[in-house]
Enzyme design. Structure first.
Site, mmCIF file in Angstrom:
data_model
loop_
_atom_site.group_PDB
_atom_site.id
_atom_site.type_symbol
_atom_site.label_atom_id
_atom_site.label_comp_id
_atom_site.label_asym_id
_atom_site.label_seq_id
_atom_site.Cartn_x
_atom_site.Cartn_y
_atom_site.Cartn_z
ATOM 1 N N GLY A 26 47.406 27.487 27.341
ATOM 2 C CA GLY A 26 48.687 27.787 27.959
ATOM 3 C C GLY A 26 48.806 27.090 29.298
ATOM 4 O O GLY A 26 47.818 26.622 29.873
ATOM 5 N N GLY A 29 52.926 27.714 36.221
ATOM 6 C CA GLY A 29 53.479 26.945 37.319
ATOM 7 C C GLY A 29 52.448 26.185 38.122
ATOM 8 O O GLY A 29 52.699 25.062 38.565
ATOM 9 N N ASP A 144 52.129 42.737 39.344
ATOM 10 C CA ASP A 144 52.797 42.106 38.199
ATOM 11 C C ASP A 144 52.355 42.764 36.894
ATOM 12 O O ASP A 144 52.070 42.089 35.900
ATOM 13 C CB ASP A 144 52.512 40.605 38.164
ATOM 14 C CG ASP A 144 53.496 39.838 37.269
ATOM 15 O OD1 ASP A 144 54.598 40.375 37.008
ATOM 16 O OD2 ASP A 144 53.170 38.720 36.843
#
Length: 228
Positions: A26, A29, A144
């Site tokens: 994967g 950013g 998060d």
């Protein structure tokens, strides 16, 4: 360096003389995640490598390495295990973690068409709540928490929930630490963020994680978010 940056991935690279990058799992950013092999002991691991274009930005590098520090502070059977950190031959940092097989809670909810049986929710989420509580006791606020950051790892014949991604976590500063999050800066995933976190209010604390856990529990039981 420029030739490497032009490549779509770093599959095949050897880091620190022992970690061979085998497959790109994967990309985010600031970093890419690979399945890798510790060639000295034959262990499969997951390695997050900072993207080369960020390697000269001291603030990005500091945040990247703080992810490993936060996960290490929050060590718990239900937190992904950080095994090593290092630099490649060109000074690009990487984080080595245990390799997990399975799916995240978000994927599981989609495959289950939403709501899960309450006993299953308890089995999956009580260990996560305990892990978050330990992190809080050690001065770490995740910031998060969401289904995609709860990984349901297959271990033998069991499913073990593992808390992932401390990339935007807050670590209670010690004397001499540099403040990494500015007042008014909003970080997180909006659907799971507390009102004060959405507003970028100074002093966001452990209660923002408690809010996010409540949203995850509601979604897991009701099959939808509490606010839509």
């Amino acid at each position: 360096m420029m030739a490497r940056m032009a490549q779509p991935s770093r599959v095949g690279d050897l880091l620190a003389g022992k970690y061979r990058l085998d497959a790109l799992l994967g990309s985010g950013g600031v970093g890419d995640v690979y399945r890798a092999q510790n060639t000295l002991i034959g262990r499969t691991v997951a390695i997050k490598v900072l993207k080369a274009e960020h390697a000269t930005d001291d603030s990005v590098v500091e945040r990247f390495l703080r992810e490993a520090k936060a996960a290490n502070l929050a060590r718990h059977p239900n937190v992904v295990d950080v095994l090593d950190v290092g630099l490649d031959d060109e000074g690009v940092p990487f984080i080595v973690q245990e390799f997990l097989e399975g799916m995240d809670l978000g994927q599981h909810l989609k495959r289950s068409n939403g709501a899960l049986p309450y006993r299953q929710v308890l089995e999956l989420m009580i260990p996560v709540v305990e892990a978050v509580g330990l992190a809080h006791a050690r001065g770490v606020v995740h910031r998060d928490l969401k289904p995609e950051n709860v990984f349901l790892a297959r271990v033998g014949g069991a499913v073990v929930p593992k808390l992932l991604d401390f990339g935007i976590s807050y670590i209670k500063p010690q004397p001499g630490d540099v403040r990494m999050t500015r007042t008014g800066m909003t970080v997180g995933t909006p659907a799971y963020m507390s009102p004060e976190q959405l507003e970028g209010t100074a002093g966001v604390d452990v209660r923002t994680d408690v809010w996010a856990l409540g949203v995850i529990l509601y979604e897991s039981l009701a099959g939808r978010l509490p606010f839509e």
